[in-house]
Design an enzyme around this catalytic site. Structure first.
Site, PDB file in Angstrom:
ATOM      1  N   TYR A  95      -5.006 -10.441   4.534  1.00 43.81           N
ATOM      2  CA  TYR A  95      -6.181  -9.907   5.305  1.00 43.81           C
ATOM      3  C   TYR A  95      -7.076 -11.025   5.545  1.00 43.81           C
ATOM      4  CZ  TYR A  95      -4.498  -5.552   3.190  1.00 43.81           C
ATOM      5  OH  TYR A  95      -3.855  -4.464   2.821  1.00 43.81           O
ATOM      6  N   GLU A 131     -13.438  10.419   1.286  1.00 45.87           N
ATOM      7  CA  GLU A 131     -12.342  10.015   0.518  1.00 45.87           C
ATOM      8  C   GLU A 131     -12.627   8.464   0.086  1.00 45.87           C
ATOM      9  OE1 GLU A 131      -9.162  10.440   3.192  1.00 45.87           O
ATOM     10  OE2 GLU A 131      -8.940  12.790   2.630  1.00 45.87           O
ATOM     11  N   TYR A 157      -7.737  -2.344  -4.409  1.00 47.07           N
ATOM     12  CA  TYR A 157      -6.623  -3.032  -3.751  1.00 47.07           C
ATOM     13  C   TYR A 157      -6.093  -4.340  -4.452  1.00 47.07           C
ATOM     14  CZ  TYR A 157      -8.029   0.852  -0.654  1.00 47.07           C
ATOM     15  OH  TYR A 157      -8.408   1.847   0.039  1.00 47.07           O
ATOM     16  N   GLY A 187     -12.527   5.003  -1.551  1.00 48.44           N
ATOM     17  CA  GLY A 187     -11.926   4.182  -2.321  1.00 48.44           C
ATOM     18  C   GLY A 187     -12.457   2.902  -2.858  1.00 48.44           C
ATOM     19  N   ARG A 188     -12.399   2.140  -1.890  1.00 54.36           N
ATOM     20  CA  ARG A 188     -12.963   0.726  -2.020  1.00 54.36           C
ATOM     21  C   ARG A 188     -14.139   0.934  -2.887  1.00 54.36           C
ATOM     22  NH1 ARG A 188     -11.231  -3.746   0.877  1.00 54.36           N
ATOM     23  NH2 ARG A 188     -10.496  -2.304   2.568  1.00 54.36           N
ATOM     24  N   CYS A 202       5.512 -20.388  -4.393  1.00 53.06           N
ATOM     25  CA  CYS A 202       6.218 -21.364  -3.351  1.00 53.06           C
ATOM     26  C   CYS A 202       5.875 -21.037  -2.073  1.00 53.06           C
ATOM     27  CB  CYS A 202       7.476 -21.608  -3.779  1.00 53.06           C
ATOM     28  SG  CYS A 202       7.746 -22.009  -5.443  1.00 53.06           S
ATOM     29  N   GLU A 203       4.540 -20.693  -1.757  1.00 51.16           N
ATOM     30  CA  GLU A 203       4.404 -20.496  -0.316  1.00 51.16           C
ATOM     31  C   GLU A 203       2.923 -20.971  -0.059  1.00 51.16           C
ATOM     32  OE1 GLU A 203       4.698 -16.723   1.399  1.00 51.16           O
ATOM     33  OE2 GLU A 203       6.215 -16.012   0.113  1.00 51.16           O
ATOM     34  N   ARG A 245      -4.917  -9.700  -1.232  1.00 48.54           N
ATOM     35  CA  ARG A 245      -5.636  -9.598  -0.130  1.00 48.54           C
ATOM     36  C   ARG A 245      -5.868 -10.749   0.746  1.00 48.54           C
ATOM     37  NH1 ARG A 245     -10.175  -7.946  -0.086  1.00 48.54           N
ATOM     38  NH2 ARG A 245      -9.920  -6.575   1.805  1.00 48.54           N
ATOM     39  N   GLY A 269     -13.521   4.839   3.771  1.00 46.07           N
ATOM     40  CA  GLY A 269     -13.722   3.551   4.146  1.00 46.07           C
ATOM     41  C   GLY A 269     -15.153   2.627   4.240  1.00 46.07           C
TER      42      GLY A 269
HETATM   43  N1  LLP Z   1      -8.524   8.120   3.220  1.00 47.92           N
HETATM   44  C1  LLP Z   1      -7.389   7.591   3.826  1.00 47.92           C
HETATM   45  C2  LLP Z   1      -6.743   8.577   4.632  1.00 47.92           C
HETATM   46  C3  LLP Z   1      -6.935   6.423   3.961  1.00 47.92           C
HETATM   47  O1  LLP Z   1      -6.028   5.831   4.594  1.00 47.92           O
HETATM   48  C4  LLP Z   1      -7.822   5.404   3.152  1.00 47.92           C
HETATM   49  C5  LLP Z   1      -7.481   3.958   2.999  1.00 47.92           C
HETATM   50  C6  LLP Z   1      -8.777   5.836   2.369  1.00 47.92           C
HETATM   51  C7  LLP Z   1      -9.275   7.145   2.518  1.00 47.92           C
HETATM   52  C8  LLP Z   1      -9.830   5.065   1.522  1.00 47.92           C
HETATM   53  O2  LLP Z   1     -10.514   4.343   2.100  1.00 47.92           O
HETATM   54  P1  LLP Z   1     -11.397   3.043   1.560  1.00 47.92           P
HETATM   55  O3  LLP Z   1     -12.593   3.737   1.070  1.00 47.92           O
HETATM   56  O4  LLP Z   1     -10.890   2.404   0.115  1.00 47.92           O
HETATM   57  O5  LLP Z   1     -11.962   1.896   2.461  1.00 47.92           O
HETATM   58  N2  LLP Z   1      -5.175  -2.453   1.461  1.00 47.92           N
HETATM   59  C9  LLP Z   1      -6.348  -2.493   2.072  1.00 47.92           C
HETATM   60  C10 LLP Z   1      -7.291  -1.330   2.544  1.00 47.92           C
HETATM   61  C11 LLP Z   1      -6.342  -0.130   3.166  1.00 47.92           C
HETATM   62  C12 LLP Z   1      -6.973   1.087   3.272  1.00 47.92           C
HETATM   63  C13 LLP Z   1      -5.839   2.085   3.524  1.00 47.92           C
HETATM   64  N3  LLP Z   1      -6.427   3.233   3.665  1.00 47.92           N
HETATM   65  C14 LLP Z   1      -7.513  -3.693   1.849  1.00 47.92           C
HETATM   66  O6  LLP Z   1      -7.009  -4.187   0.507  1.00 47.92           O
HETATM   67  O7  LLP Z   1      -8.356  -4.079   2.457  1.00 47.92           O
END
Ligand code: LLP
Length: 423
Positions: free
Chosen positions: A318, A275, A375, A277-278, A346-347, A314, A239
């Protein structure tokens, strides 16, 4: 540090000029920097140094096989949320003992798949899931390592669609009921409790919600240990947010995040899992697109690009703001004017930016969306029958297509006509 810089007035990905890639693969396309991925992973490794830990990259951010292999070969673990992601991790050579399985709705088939292929732990999110997992595991004559994902009821102060740690969200078990659920788990021989899991949301730019959540995890660890559970791992989720717009405010870095972990749970003798990701993938990628038309509306100028909401959802989903820059660096001091940057779908929602101040751009010019590595490609669709766009990985002077653009035939040939329609 930024691996996407101008050199002699042209935007590069590491040592490759973007127009060269555009020439080779056409537009639009995603391009990723290997060096950025590697550096970001290392920042998390350094942040947790000295504590037993595993950084489990949240594959949902960008699950291209080449990206997963790049990180997996460096020793990263993987956080997967579906059978498909699990198979990608395995195909990229990541061993089961480095894969954790998260998600609120795992099916029996997915449970069987990961148990037979090997899994480090399953993060369980409800009692019915716990019971089903026990059943599946017993039928396979095995006991599966589990954590229970707790919902700490903390406000992550992020966009409502990506907050997960409040009691109104569907995720985890209310922390107030955790002891009861651990008691149930202890009675089920198909599962073996190894720790606690928490994840409060995505794109967090304030560390206080983490501190609150981890403090609660600390208290729970002590209580569960008193109840006789062997809590030896803490999965603290992902996160950590990234800056999407240029600003003078320095967002929290992995080192700051690591410090919060150390202060709140560092002395519990647990192995720490995170964990992210982003943070790892977001600024490792650009979306490169070409201006199809510059169109003059009533008091507004529109730049119509060949990329659309189906390629990068995105902004539409969001209200996310991605910095958009010209690939040819504008001369210093050029006049900038406000424009609406839109796609061809077309939106009206297919709008990337409204009244964004941009340097002059004309039909045929290339632009790059920053912070599109997470994402982006993974959330793309073929809406409006627009084939998925290619992904390119750069490594120094080299670049490779890591997912080609499908042809129109490939796209059409996936549909089938029912027999009653004749041939
Ligand atoms: N762990 C779990 C259980 C999660 O649900 C998520 C993200 C992560 C780790 C990784 O989170 P990060 O480090 O990437 O923030 N599509 C959305 C973001 C959805 C995130 C969902 N879960 C966007 O484009 O902002």
């Amino acid at each position: 540090m930024d691996d996407f810089l101008y050199l002699d007035g042209i935007l590069y990905a590491e040592d490759v000029a973007l127009p060269e890639i555009a020439q080779a693969v056409g537009t639009p396309f995603y391009v990723y920097s290997s060096a950025t991925f590697v550096r970001h992973l290392k920042q998390f490794e350094d942040a947790l140094a000295g504590m037993p830990h595993l950084v489990c990259y949240a594959m949902k951010a960008n699950s291209n096989l080449a990206v997963v292999k790049l990180l997996g070969d460096l020793g990263a673990g993987m956080d997967v949320v579906s059978g498909g992601e699990y198979l990608r991790a395995k195909a990229a050579g990541v061993p089961g003992e480095r894969i954790v399985f998260s998600g609120v709705g795992k099916t029996r088939e997915e449970m069987r798949l990961v148990i037979s292929g090997g899994i480090r732990q399953i993060n369980v999110e409800s009692e019915p899931e716990l019971r089903l997992l026990h059943q599946v595991a017993v039928s396979m004559d095995i006991s599966v390592p589990v954590t229970v994902r707790v919902n700490p009821d903390v406000d992550a102060k992020t966009h409502e669609k990506i907050a997960t740690g409040k009691s109104e969200n569907k995720f985890g078990i209310p922390i107030s009921r955790a002891r009861e659920v651990y008691r149930l788990a202890a009675d089920l021989p198909g599962v073996e409790v190894v720790g606690i899991d928490v994840h409060i949301g995505s794109q967090l730019t304030d560390l206080e919600p983490y501190r609150l959540a981890y403090q609660k995890v600390r208290e729970l660890t002590n209580e569960l240990r008193m109840d006789g559970h062997d809590i030896r791992r803490l999965d603290l989720g992902g996160g950590l947010g990234i800056p999407y717009e240029r600003s003078n405010v320095r967002p929290p870095q992995p080192g700051d995040f690591g410090a919060v972990i150390r202060e709140t749970v560092g002395d519990l003798g647990c192995e720490i899992e995170i964990e992210p990701g982003r943070f790892i993938a977001g600024n490792a990628g650009l979306l490169v697109s070409r201006v199809i038309f510059r169109k003059q509306g009533d008091g507004r100028t529109f730049l119509i690009l060949d990329a659309a909401m189906n390629d990068l959802i995105r902004p539409a989903m969001y209200d996310a703001c991605h910095e958009i820059v010209p690939v040819v660096e504008p001369a210093p001091g050029v006049d900038r004017i406000p424009v609406d940057i839109v796609g061809p779908v077309c939106e009206s929602g297919d709008t990337f930016a409204r009244q964004r101040t941009m340097p002059p751009l004309a039909d045929g010019d290339l632009v790059a969306f920053r912070s599109a590595g997470a994402y982006g490609a993974v959330m793309a669709s073929e809406y409006n029958s627009r084939p998925l766009i290619p992904e390119i990985l750069v490594n120094g002077h080299q670049f490779a297509v890591i997912r080609p653009r499908p042809t129109f035939d490939e796209m059409l040939n996936r549909d089938r006509l029912p027999v009653w329609m004749g041939s």
